[in-house]
Design an enzyme around this catalytic site. Structure first.
Site, PDB file in Angstrom:
ATOM      1  N   LYS A 167       0.866  -1.173   0.000  1.00  0.00           N
ATOM      2  CA  LYS A 167       0.000   0.000   0.000  1.00  0.00           C
ATOM      3  C   LYS A 167       0.906   1.228   0.000  1.00  0.00           C
ATOM      4  O   LYS A 167       1.887   1.278   0.759  1.00  0.00           O
ATOM      5  CB  LYS A 167      -0.896  -0.001   1.243  1.00  0.00           C
ATOM      6  CG  LYS A 167      -1.892  -1.159   1.281  1.00  0.00           C
ATOM      7  CD  LYS A 167      -3.029  -0.948   0.296  1.00  0.00           C
ATOM      8  CE  LYS A 167      -4.150  -1.966   0.500  1.00  0.00           C
ATOM      9  NZ  LYS A 167      -5.256  -1.777  -0.452  1.00  0.00           N
ATOM     10  N   GLU A 217      -1.818  -0.367  -8.819  1.00  0.00           N
ATOM     11  CA  GLU A 217      -3.265  -0.447  -8.619  1.00  0.00           C
ATOM     12  C   GLU A 217      -3.839   0.899  -8.189  1.00  0.00           C
ATOM     13  O   GLU A 217      -3.323   1.536  -7.272  1.00  0.00           O
ATOM     14  CB  GLU A 217      -3.569  -1.524  -7.573  1.00  0.00           C
ATOM     15  CG  GLU A 217      -5.052  -1.797  -7.389  1.00  0.00           C
ATOM     16  CD  GLU A 217      -5.317  -2.984  -6.448  1.00  0.00           C
ATOM     17  OE1 GLU A 217      -4.419  -3.835  -6.277  1.00  0.00           O
ATOM     18  OE2 GLU A 217      -6.415  -3.049  -5.883  1.00  0.00           O
ATOM     19  N   ASP A 242      -9.242  -0.811  -9.573  1.00  0.00           N
ATOM     20  CA  ASP A 242     -10.020  -1.458  -8.513  1.00  0.00           C
ATOM     21  C   ASP A 242     -11.268  -0.608  -8.291  1.00  0.00           C
ATOM     22  O   ASP A 242     -12.306  -0.831  -8.929  1.00  0.00           O
ATOM     23  CB  ASP A 242      -9.131  -1.565  -7.256  1.00  0.00           C
ATOM     24  CG  ASP A 242      -9.848  -2.063  -6.020  1.00  0.00           C
ATOM     25  OD1 ASP A 242     -11.072  -2.231  -6.047  1.00  0.00           O
ATOM     26  OD2 ASP A 242      -9.182  -2.292  -4.975  1.00  0.00           O
ATOM     27  N   LYS A 266     -13.768  -7.409  -7.667  1.00  0.00           N
ATOM     28  CA  LYS A 266     -14.329  -7.770  -6.366  1.00  0.00           C
ATOM     29  C   LYS A 266     -15.832  -7.941  -6.575  1.00  0.00           C
ATOM     30  O   LYS A 266     -16.507  -6.967  -6.932  1.00  0.00           O
ATOM     31  CB  LYS A 266     -14.079  -6.677  -5.337  1.00  0.00           C
ATOM     32  CG  LYS A 266     -12.607  -6.461  -5.021  1.00  0.00           C
ATOM     33  CD  LYS A 266     -12.401  -5.322  -4.021  1.00  0.00           C
ATOM     34  CE  LYS A 266     -10.919  -5.133  -3.755  1.00  0.00           C
ATOM     35  NZ  LYS A 266     -10.635  -3.927  -2.959  1.00  0.00           N
TER      36      LYS A 266
HETATM   37 MG    MG Z   1      -7.144  -2.003  -4.150  1.00  0.00          MG
END
Ligand code: MG
Length: 372
Positions: A167, A217, A242, A266
């Site tokens: 991250k 991402e 995402d 997702k």
């Molecule tokens: Mg993500």
């Protein structure tokens, strides 16, 4: 054979967390709030699903609390007492409700569970899954120091995870990523900014571009695709979207303008497994690699996500941390295991996991049952 839903029980649940994850949008609470949907049919079948939004609206606009209310007031009443023959028909029942993807996804997942039980066909097979096992990567939050990060990466690689995702945010990007790349030159590495940058920050990405990353991402805004297309034209490293991809239409538009080279799918973010499968098929047609991301679901949400991740074009490692990494205990017993970075796909009927009903009850913060 049709399915007639007679009642739907909703449970707003808080699962105590033993550790937290820090991203560019903040630190996760010390408990994971989520909504468990329990669907009962006229034949006495019971299916479980999970709407795994977060407690606060920092990933998407939805929260566990909005999911609970939207399910109770708007979604459940639309599917009760209607005999349906397929997931498509079930979803058609609430097609007029806009947005609220996470809320919808939990309801749909419970229907897949029931459909699998009724037909006697495993959930993986119903969804079109082909793999017996799924490779798993690990996401590592923003750390207090580069040394702490290196120790964390080392631990995860020793455990066998198939790729590491760091991250990042402004001020925690080039230095830590270079350090990890230097210490682990061969590791499959990627970064995730959760939308923390602007197109004017493109110098950071030009530098990350030389670090042999699998993908970058969601570098830019959480709803953007246009600036992502501009950034992608400047980079050799594929951008993975995402947050920006909420539907099949959104995925098609992003691919058409060249906003990304990879998609993180997702099921919760796109409104359910059916839409996730459609995006999978789109990626396959475009030859674009894709993978299944996670929202720190409990084992109930993970069960269907693992089946989705076994579809053939989901060719990159999934985000599928074992519950033991973050939760005091899981809502399924036994919880699923990740060994050497591999999770086995349940081949059985329904969820493939036993719901720990006493624990579900103990972790419940509020519950209601919706009937016709
Ligand atoms: Mg993500």
């Amino acid at each position: 054979m049709s399915v007639l839903v007679e009642s739907i029980e909703l449970r707003l649940v808080g699962i105590p967390m033993t550790r937290s994850l820090r991203t560019s949008t903040g630190v996760m609470e010390n408990s994971k709030t989520t909504v468990i949907v329990v669907l009962r049919t006229s034949e006495g079948l019971k299916g479980f699903g999970e709407s795994a939004a977060q407690g606060s609206p920092t990933y998407s606009e939805e929260t566990s609390y909005t999911c609970y209310e939207v399910l109770r007031r708007h979604l459940c009443p639309r599917v009760l007492g209607r005999a349906v023959f397929s997931v498509g028909e079930f979803v058609d029942g609430y097609r007029d409700v806009r947005g609220n993807q996470f809320a919808k996804s939990g309801l749909e997942a419970a229907f897949w569970d029931v459909l699998s039980q009724q037909s006697g066909v495993g959930m993986k097979t119903l969804m079109g899954g082909t793999r017996h096992e799924v490779e798993v990567g690990e996401a590592i939050g923003i750390c207090d120091s580069v040394d702490a990060l290196l120790a964390e990466v080392d631990a995860r690689l020793r455990e066998g995870y198939k790729r590491v995702k760091l991250k990042i945010q402004p001020g925690w990007d080039l230095e830590p990523v270079r350090a990890v790349r230097g210490a682990f030159p061969e590791c499959r590495l990627m970064v995730d900014a959760n939308g923390a940058y602007h197109l004017s920050d493109s110098r950071v990405f030009a530098r990350l571009d030389s670090l042999n990353l699998m993908m970058i991402e969601q570098p830019l805004g959480y709803a953007d695709i246009v600036d992502h297309a501009a950034l992608q034209r400047q980079l050799a490293t594929p951008i993975c979207l995402d947050e920006s991809i909420r539907s099949l239409e959104g995925a098609r538009q992003a691919l058409q303008i060249g906003a990304c080279g990879v998609i993180n799918v997702k099921p919760g973010r796109v409104g359910g497994v059916l839409e996730a499968i459609r995006i999978h098929d789109l990626c396959m047609a475009w030859g674009v690699p894709a993978w299944v991301g996670g929202m720190m679901e409990s084992g109930i949400g993970r069960a269907s996500n693992i089946c989705v991740a076994s579809l053939p074009a989901f060719s990159l490692p999934a985000d599928m941390s074992p519950a033991s990494m973050y939760f005091e205990s899981d809502l399924v017993e036994p919880t699923f295991a990740v060994e050497e970075g591999i999770v086995q796909v349940p081949e059985g009927i329904g969820l493939g996991f036993e719901v720990a009903e006493a624990r579900l009850q103990a972790y419940t913060l509020a519950s209601t049952t919706v009937t016709e």
